[in-house]
Design a protein around this motif. Structure first.
Motif, PDB file in Angstrom:
ATOM      1  N   LEU A 105       0.826  -1.207   0.000  1.00 33.55           N
ATOM      2  CA  LEU A 105       0.000   0.000   0.000  1.00 33.55           C
ATOM      3  C   LEU A 105       0.860   1.256   0.000  1.00 33.55           C
ATOM      4  O   LEU A 105       0.532   2.253  -0.678  1.00 33.55           O
ATOM      5  N   MET A 106       1.943   1.244   0.753  1.00 33.99           N
ATOM      6  CA  MET A 106       2.843   2.400   0.785  1.00 33.99           C
ATOM      7  C   MET A 106       3.484   2.626  -0.580  1.00 33.99           C
ATOM      8  O   MET A 106       3.649   3.777  -1.034  1.00 33.99           O
ATOM      9  N   GLU A 107       3.828   1.558  -1.283  1.00 34.43           N
ATOM     10  CA  GLU A 107       4.363   1.694  -2.643  1.00 34.43           C
ATOM     11  C   GLU A 107       3.328   2.310  -3.571  1.00 34.43           C
ATOM     12  O   GLU A 107       3.644   3.140  -4.432  1.00 34.43           O
ATOM     13  N   PHE A 108       2.090   1.900  -3.392  1.00 40.41           N
ATOM     14  CA  PHE A 108       1.016   2.462  -4.219  1.00 40.41           C
ATOM     15  C   PHE A 108       0.855   3.954  -3.982  1.00 40.41           C
ATOM     16  O   PHE A 108       0.706   4.742  -4.933  1.00 40.41           O
ATOM     17  N   ALA A 113       0.453   9.529  -8.307  1.00 36.96           N
ATOM     18  CA  ALA A 113       0.419  10.941  -7.911  1.00 36.96           C
ATOM     19  C   ALA A 113      -0.944  11.317  -7.340  1.00 36.96           C
ATOM     20  O   ALA A 113      -1.999  10.921  -7.866  1.00 36.96           O
ATOM     21  N   GLY A 114      -0.906  12.068  -6.240  1.00 32.68           N
ATOM     22  CA  GLY A 114      -2.131  12.579  -5.640  1.00 32.68           C
ATOM     23  C   GLY A 114      -2.790  11.631  -4.645  1.00 32.68           C
ATOM     24  O   GLY A 114      -3.733  12.033  -3.948  1.00 32.68           O
ATOM     25  N   VAL A 176     -12.575   9.134  -4.520  1.00 30.84           N
ATOM     26  CA  VAL A 176     -12.510   7.920  -3.711  1.00 30.84           C
ATOM     27  C   VAL A 176     -12.926   6.769  -4.616  1.00 30.84           C
ATOM     28  O   VAL A 176     -14.029   6.776  -5.177  1.00 30.84           O
ATOM     29  N   VAL A 177     -12.036   5.790  -4.759  1.00 32.51           N
ATOM     30  CA  VAL A 177     -12.288   4.643  -5.630  1.00 32.51           C
ATOM     31  C   VAL A 177     -12.226   3.382  -4.775  1.00 32.51           C
ATOM     32  O   VAL A 177     -11.245   3.166  -4.045  1.00 32.51           O
ATOM     33  N   SER A 178     -13.253   2.544  -4.868  1.00 31.28           N
ATOM     34  CA  SER A 178     -13.301   1.276  -4.142  1.00 31.28           C
ATOM     35  C   SER A 178     -13.422   0.132  -5.141  1.00 31.28           C
ATOM     36  O   SER A 178     -14.197   0.222  -6.096  1.00 31.28           O
ATOM     37  N   LEU A 179     -12.656  -0.929  -4.924  1.00 32.82           N
ATOM     38  CA  LEU A 179     -12.687  -2.091  -5.802  1.00 32.82           C
ATOM     39  C   LEU A 179     -12.411  -3.352  -5.000  1.00 32.82           C
ATOM     40  O   LEU A 179     -11.809  -3.293  -3.920  1.00 32.82           O
ATOM     41  N   ARG A 180     -12.824  -4.488  -5.532  1.00 29.28           N
ATOM     42  CA  ARG A 180     -12.648  -5.749  -4.831  1.00 29.28           C
ATOM     43  C   ARG A 180     -11.232  -6.281  -5.010  1.00 29.28           C
ATOM     44  O   ARG A 180     -10.625  -6.165  -6.071  1.00 29.28           O
ATOM     45  N   ILE A 181     -10.725  -6.913  -3.921  1.00 27.16           N
ATOM     46  CA  ILE A 181      -9.474  -7.663  -3.980  1.00 27.16           C
ATOM     47  C   ILE A 181      -9.804  -9.130  -4.229  1.00 27.16           C
ATOM     48  O   ILE A 181      -9.218  -9.773  -5.112  1.00 27.16           O
ATOM     49  N   ASN A 182     -10.717  -9.677  -3.445  1.00 28.62           N
ATOM     50  CA  ASN A 182     -11.229 -11.038  -3.615  1.00 28.62           C
ATOM     51  C   ASN A 182     -12.649 -11.076  -3.045  1.00 28.62           C
ATOM     52  O   ASN A 182     -13.290 -10.034  -2.919  1.00 28.62           O
ATOM     53  N   ASP A 183     -13.112 -12.264  -2.704  1.00 31.10           N
ATOM     54  CA  ASP A 183     -14.492 -12.395  -2.249  1.00 31.10           C
ATOM     55  C   ASP A 183     -14.759 -11.732  -0.904  1.00 31.10           C
ATOM     56  O   ASP A 183     -15.908 -11.351  -0.615  1.00 31.10           O
ATOM     57  N   ILE A 184     -13.737 -11.563  -0.065  1.00 32.18           N
ATOM     58  CA  ILE A 184     -13.974 -11.027   1.275  1.00 32.18           C
ATOM     59  C   ILE A 184     -13.241  -9.715   1.540  1.00 32.18           C
ATOM     60  O   ILE A 184     -13.458  -9.103   2.579  1.00 32.18           O
ATOM     61  N   LEU A 187     -10.348  -2.875  -1.652  1.00 34.01           N
ATOM     62  CA  LEU A 187      -9.331  -1.818  -1.558  1.00 34.01           C
ATOM     63  C   LEU A 187      -9.987  -0.484  -1.841  1.00 34.01           C
ATOM     64  O   LEU A 187     -10.723  -0.331  -2.817  1.00 34.01           O
ATOM     65  N   THR A 188      -9.716   0.502  -0.985  1.00 28.41           N
ATOM     66  CA  THR A 188     -10.228   1.858  -1.151  1.00 28.41           C
ATOM     67  C   THR A 188      -9.049   2.798  -1.353  1.00 28.41           C
ATOM     68  O   THR A 188      -8.130   2.844  -0.529  1.00 28.41           O
ATOM     69  N   CYS A 189      -9.078   3.546  -2.463  1.00 24.35           N
ATOM     70  CA  CYS A 189      -8.013   4.482  -2.815  1.00 24.35           C
ATOM     71  C   CYS A 189      -8.558   5.907  -2.708  1.00 24.35           C
ATOM     72  O   CYS A 189      -9.613   6.210  -3.275  1.00 24.35           O
ATOM     73  N   ILE A 190      -7.834   6.761  -2.017  1.00 26.22           N
ATOM     74  CA  ILE A 190      -8.269   8.145  -1.782  1.00 26.22           C
ATOM     75  C   ILE A 190      -7.208   9.070  -2.366  1.00 26.22           C
ATOM     76  O   ILE A 190      -6.018   8.956  -2.038  1.00 26.22           O
ATOM     77  N   SER A 191      -7.648   9.991  -3.210  1.00 28.34           N
ATOM     78  CA  SER A 191      -6.689  10.860  -3.896  1.00 28.34           C
ATOM     79  C   SER A 191      -7.253  12.263  -4.035  1.00 28.34           C
ATOM     80  O   SER A 191      -8.459  12.497  -3.834  1.00 28.34           O
ATOM     81  N   THR A 192      -6.383  13.183  -4.414  1.00 29.05           N
ATOM     82  CA  THR A 192      -6.793  14.551  -4.716  1.00 29.05           C
ATOM     83  C   THR A 192      -7.144  14.662  -6.196  1.00 29.05           C
ATOM     84  O   THR A 192      -7.024  13.706  -6.960  1.00 29.05           O
ATOM     85  N   LYS A 193      -7.516  15.870  -6.630  1.00 28.17           N
ATOM     86  CA  LYS A 193      -7.829  16.098  -8.035  1.00 28.17           C
ATOM     87  C   LYS A 193      -6.570  16.091  -8.905  1.00 28.17           C
ATOM     88  O   LYS A 193      -6.660  16.045 -10.142  1.00 28.17           O
ATOM     89  N   ASP A 194      -5.399  16.125  -8.273  1.00 24.96           N
ATOM     90  CA  ASP A 194      -4.153  16.122  -9.044  1.00 24.96           C
ATOM     91  C   ASP A 194      -3.902  14.779  -9.726  1.00 24.96           C
ATOM     92  O   ASP A 194      -3.126  14.713 -10.688  1.00 24.96           O
ATOM     93  N   SER A 195      -4.516  13.739  -9.236  1.00 22.50           N
ATOM     94  CA  SER A 195      -4.300  12.418  -9.822  1.00 22.50           C
ATOM     95  C   SER A 195      -5.164  12.250 -11.067  1.00 22.50           C
ATOM     96  O   SER A 195      -6.284  12.751 -11.139  1.00 22.50           O
ATOM     97  N   ASN A 196      -4.618  11.522 -12.026  1.00 26.63           N
ATOM     98  CA  ASN A 196      -5.363  11.188 -13.227  1.00 26.63           C
ATOM     99  C   ASN A 196      -6.270   9.992 -12.928  1.00 26.63           C
ATOM    100  O   ASN A 196      -5.830   9.005 -12.351  1.00 26.63           O
ATOM    101  N   LEU A 197      -7.535  10.110 -13.326  1.00 26.02           N
ATOM    102  CA  LEU A 197      -8.494   9.060 -12.990  1.00 26.02           C
ATOM    103  C   LEU A 197      -8.106   7.735 -13.642  1.00 26.02           C
ATOM    104  O   LEU A 197      -8.194   6.678 -13.000  1.00 26.02           O
ATOM    105  N   GLY A 198      -7.653   7.764 -14.879  1.00 29.56           N
ATOM    106  CA  GLY A 198      -7.250   6.531 -15.555  1.00 29.56           C
ATOM    107  C   GLY A 198      -6.072   5.867 -14.848  1.00 29.56           C
ATOM    108  O   GLY A 198      -6.073   4.642 -14.636  1.00 29.56           O
ATOM    109  N   MET A 199      -5.078   6.689 -14.468  1.00 31.02           N
ATOM    110  CA  MET A 199      -3.923   6.143 -13.763  1.00 31.02           C
ATOM    111  C   MET A 199      -4.320   5.598 -12.391  1.00 31.02           C
ATOM    112  O   MET A 199      -3.805   4.570 -11.946  1.00 31.02           O
TER     113      MET A 199
END
Length: 216
Positions: A105-108, A113-114, A176-184, A187-199
């Motif tokens: 997570l720290m690497e991510f 960016a953002g 704020v983007v939330s996505l599944r890792i597996n069935d249980i 992962l929730t990613c929180i960013s500013t507007k500086d980040s590109n949505l595609g990236m």
């Protein structure tokens, strides 16, 4: 003269018998008075009022209904407890797995960016690991995003679409983007507007795939 004396003697004897009879105690009168005394009246117990009997019968009839209703309430409580047990997710990971996940997570957060927050949580809202650059409540976010992802998947099913891959919240000064890792896990990613949505989506997906290998 003889008849005169005899008559006087008989008259005296008759008078003596009458006086003797008059001096005898009268026994008949008290016996008659005793017979005239009224007999005591036997008191019979009065029956209870009909209203009280009806109330007692009504109470007796109500008892089985009350017992039945309490039994049904107990069965409903037990069924609700069973449903709650089915929703509980047991996520028992070792310290090594949690440490490797936090490192990933720290690497991510460094490479994208953002991004200033990444949280791993269970689908029922419990935080497992996080890497945060700001003081934000990870437990509250985990609870709310789990409901958000479940809602997104329900909408996808009702729309006759297959799986919900991302849930994106595009806010005034961040995402704020939330996505599944597996069935249980999710992962929730929180960013500013500086980040590109595609990236953000691409990096979040690759991070989730790496975490699925760690948290088996």
């Amino acid at each position: 003269m003889k008849f005169g004396k005899l008559g006087s003697l008989l008259g005296r004897k008759k008078n003596a018998d009458i006086s003797t009879a008059s001096n005898e105690p009268q026994v008949v009168a008290p016996a008659v008075e005793a017979q005239k005394k009224p007999e005591p009246i036997k008191q019979t117990p009065t029956p209870p009022p009909i209203a009280e009997e009806n109330e007692t019968m009504q109470l007796d009839q109500d008892k089985p209904i009350t017992d039945q209703s309490s039994l049904e309430a107990t069965e409903q409580e037990l069924s609700m407890e069973d449903d709650d047990d089915e929703r509980i997710v047991v996520a028992d990971f070792s310290k090594e797995q949690v440490a490797l996940s936090e490192q990933r997570l720290m690497e991510f957060t460094r490479n994208c960016a953002g991004v200033y927050g990444a949280i791993i949580s269970t689908v029922d809202g419990h935080s497992v690991a996080q890497a945060l650059k700001r003081d934000i409540p990870a437990n509250k976010i985990s609870t709310m995003t789990s409901s958000l992802l479940a809602l997104g998947e329900s909408i996808a099913r009702e729309s006759e679409q297959r799986f919900c891959q991302f849930v994106i919240l595009d806010n005034s000064n961040g995402r704020v983007v939330s996505l599944r890792i597996n069935d249980i896990l999710m992962l929730t990613c929180i960013s500013t507007k500086d980040s590109n949505l595609g990236m953000l989506l691409s990096s979040g997906r690759s991070t989730a795939d790496a975490l699925s290998e760690i948290l088996r």
